[in-house]
Design a protein around this motif. Structure first.
Motif, PDB file in Angstrom:
ATOM      1  N   VAL A 200      61.243  36.017  17.446  1.00  0.00           N
ATOM      2  CA  VAL A 200      61.848  36.560  18.661  1.00  0.00           C
ATOM      3  C   VAL A 200      61.387  38.009  18.771  1.00  0.00           C
ATOM      4  O   VAL A 200      61.472  38.762  17.797  1.00  0.00           O
ATOM      5  N   ALA A 201      60.902  38.416  19.952  1.00  0.00           N
ATOM      6  CA  ALA A 201      60.323  39.756  20.091  1.00  0.00           C
ATOM      7  C   ALA A 201      60.788  40.453  21.356  1.00  0.00           C
ATOM      8  O   ALA A 201      61.089  39.818  22.367  1.00  0.00           O
ATOM      9  N   ALA A 202      60.832  41.773  21.282  1.00  0.00           N
ATOM     10  CA  ALA A 202      61.173  42.619  22.424  1.00  0.00           C
ATOM     11  C   ALA A 202      60.112  43.707  22.552  1.00  0.00           C
ATOM     12  O   ALA A 202      59.486  44.099  21.562  1.00  0.00           O
ATOM     13  N   PRO A 203      59.904  44.229  23.776  1.00  0.00           N
ATOM     14  CA  PRO A 203      58.855  45.223  23.988  1.00  0.00           C
ATOM     15  C   PRO A 203      59.306  46.642  23.644  1.00  0.00           C
ATOM     16  O   PRO A 203      60.491  46.975  23.728  1.00  0.00           O
ATOM     17  N   ILE A 204      58.345  47.467  23.272  1.00  0.00           N
ATOM     18  CA  ILE A 204      58.558  48.897  23.069  1.00  0.00           C
ATOM     19  C   ILE A 204      57.694  49.624  24.091  1.00  0.00           C
ATOM     20  O   ILE A 204      56.500  49.322  24.241  1.00  0.00           O
ATOM     21  N   PHE A 205      58.291  50.582  24.816  1.00  0.00           N
ATOM     22  CA  PHE A 205      57.566  51.309  25.857  1.00  0.00           C
ATOM     23  C   PHE A 205      57.395  52.780  25.485  1.00  0.00           C
ATOM     24  O   PHE A 205      58.201  53.346  24.739  1.00  0.00           O
ATOM     25  N   ASP A 206      56.335  53.401  26.040  1.00  0.00           N
ATOM     26  CA  ASP A 206      56.094  54.817  25.773  1.00  0.00           C
ATOM     27  C   ASP A 206      56.636  55.679  26.914  1.00  0.00           C
ATOM     28  O   ASP A 206      57.309  55.181  27.828  1.00  0.00           O
ATOM     29  N   PHE A 207      56.354  56.972  26.874  1.00  0.00           N
ATOM     30  CA  PHE A 207      56.896  57.915  27.853  1.00  0.00           C
ATOM     31  C   PHE A 207      56.370  57.667  29.260  1.00  0.00           C
ATOM     32  O   PHE A 207      56.965  58.125  30.237  1.00  0.00           O
ATOM     33  N   LYS A 208      55.268  56.947  29.386  1.00  0.00           N
ATOM     34  CA  LYS A 208      54.715  56.618  30.696  1.00  0.00           C
ATOM     35  C   LYS A 208      55.279  55.309  31.234  1.00  0.00           C
ATOM     36  O   LYS A 208      54.934  54.885  32.338  1.00  0.00           O
ATOM     37  N   GLY A 209      56.125  54.667  30.459  1.00  0.00           N
ATOM     38  CA  GLY A 209      56.676  53.385  30.863  1.00  0.00           C
ATOM     39  C   GLY A 209      55.726  52.233  30.596  1.00  0.00           C
ATOM     40  O   GLY A 209      55.943  51.121  31.082  1.00  0.00           O
ATOM     41  N   GLU A 210      54.691  52.476  29.830  1.00  0.00           N
ATOM     42  CA  GLU A 210      53.708  51.445  29.511  1.00  0.00           C
ATOM     43  C   GLU A 210      54.017  50.828  28.154  1.00  0.00           C
ATOM     44  O   GLU A 210      54.636  51.453  27.295  1.00  0.00           O
ATOM     45  N   ILE A 211      53.564  49.600  27.968  1.00  0.00           N
ATOM     46  CA  ILE A 211      53.831  48.894  26.725  1.00  0.00           C
ATOM     47  C   ILE A 211      53.160  49.607  25.555  1.00  0.00           C
ATOM     48  O   ILE A 211      51.977  49.932  25.606  1.00  0.00           O
TER      49      ILE A 211
END
Length: 254
Positions: A200-211
Motif C-alpha cells: 500500500v503506497a501514498a505519494p510524497i510531494f515537494d514544494f512545487k507540488g510535484e511528485i
C-alpha cells in the motif's frame, strides 16, 4: 580493472582537474593531465557536447550546468531520505510491517530507504533495488502523480511485462487504476512484483507540488486483509503528508 573503459577513465581525470581549478584552457588540461593534446581535445569536445563542460568567451573551460542539476538532484534525494526516516520508523513501529521509500529515476522507481518488519517472514527488498513504474504500489503511486503527458508517453513507450501473477499488463486497465490512485491518493498492489505479497503506497510531494517519491507499507499478503489495509491507509497518508510538508508542500492532504 580489465573491463574499464579507458576513455571514460581519462575523461574523468580531466573533470577532476576542475575540483581545484575554476577554469582551464585546453593547453592547461593537456599539461595537468599529461595526455596527448589530440586526445584531450577529443574528450573535451565530447564532454562539452554532453553538457559536462562549458567554454567561455576567452576559450577557457569550466564545469557545465549539468553538474548543478546533478548536484541538486543528489541533495534533494538525500534530504528526502533524511526527512522521511523518522516518519518511516514511527510507521513501522505502529503497524509492524516493512516500510519503503522510493523515488523516480529515469523510467524506474528506485528504493532509497527501507525499514524491515519485526515479523520473521519478510519480503526481499533492499536499498538500491529498482522496479518499473507501472508495477507495485510504491512505484505506481509515483507514475499516477506524474504530469499526464509524461504518463501517456511512458505508457506508449513501456512494454508491460509480467513479474508476478498480479502484474497489470493491460494498458487500458492500468490507465484506469492510475486515475483512481490519483483521485484517492493511494495505490494498492497484490502480487505485482512478487507472488504472495501486498503493498500500500501514498505519494510524497515537494514544494512545487510535484511528485517527489512514494512511501509504502509492504509484506506477505496473508498479513494484509482488507480490514487491515483500511486501517493502514490513514496512518500511511498522514506520514506521507508530514514528509511532504517538510519538503515545502503547501496543499491539504489527499
Amino acid at each position: 580493472m580489465q573491463n574499464t573503459n579507458k576513455t571514460v577513465i581519462k575523461s574523468m581525470k580531466l573533470l577532476h582537474l576542475f575540483r581545484t581549478n575554476p577554469t582551464l584552457t585546453l593547453n592547461e588540461m593537456v599539461d595537468a593531465a599529461g595526455l596527448p593534446k589530440t586526445s584531450v581535445h577529443r574528450m573535451v569536445t565530447s564532454l562539452e557536447e554532453a553538457g559536462l563542460l562549458q567554454r567561455d568567451g576567452t576559450g577557457s573551460y569550466k564545469l557545465g550546468l549539468l553538474f548543478l542539476e546533478f548536484g541538486q538532484l543528489v541533495t534533494e534525494r538525500m534530504d528526502l531520505r533524511k526527512i522521511a526516516l523518522p516518519y518511516m520508523k514511527e510507521l513501522r513501529d505502529q503497524i509492524g510491517e516493512a516500510v519503503n521509500l522510493t523515488i523516480k529515476d529515469q523510467s524506474e522507481a528506485l528504493y532509497i530507504e527501507k525499514l524491515d518488519t519485526t515479523h520473521p517472514v519478510r519480503l526481499f527488498t533492499k536499498v538500491g533495488r529498482r522496479s518499473p513504474l507501472y508495477a507495485g504500489a510504491c512505484s505506481r503511486i509515483i507514475l499516477a502523480h506524474m504530469a499526464e503527458e509524461d504518463v501517456e508517453t511512458y505508457l506508449q513507450e513501456q512494454k508491460l511485462t509480467s513479474y508476478g501473477n498480479g502484474t497489470i499488463t493491460d494498458a487500458a486497465k492500468l490507465r484506469d487504476i492510475l486515475s483512481d490512485s490519483r483521485k484517492k491518493g493511494i495505490a494498492i498492489s497484490r502480487s505485482e512484483l512478487e507472488n504472495g505479497t501486498t503493498s500500500v503506497a501514498a505519494p510524497i510531494f515537494d514544494f512545487k507540488g510535484e511528485i517527489a517519491g512514494g512511501l509504502s507499507i509492504a509484506g506477505p499478503s496473508e498479513r494484509f486483509s482488507d480490514d487491515k489495509i483500511q486501517q493502514m491507509i490513514d496512518q500511511l497518508k498522514q506520514a506521507s503528508y508530514e514528509i511532504s510538508k517538510e519538503l515545502g508542500y503547501k496543499e491539504p492532504p489527499l
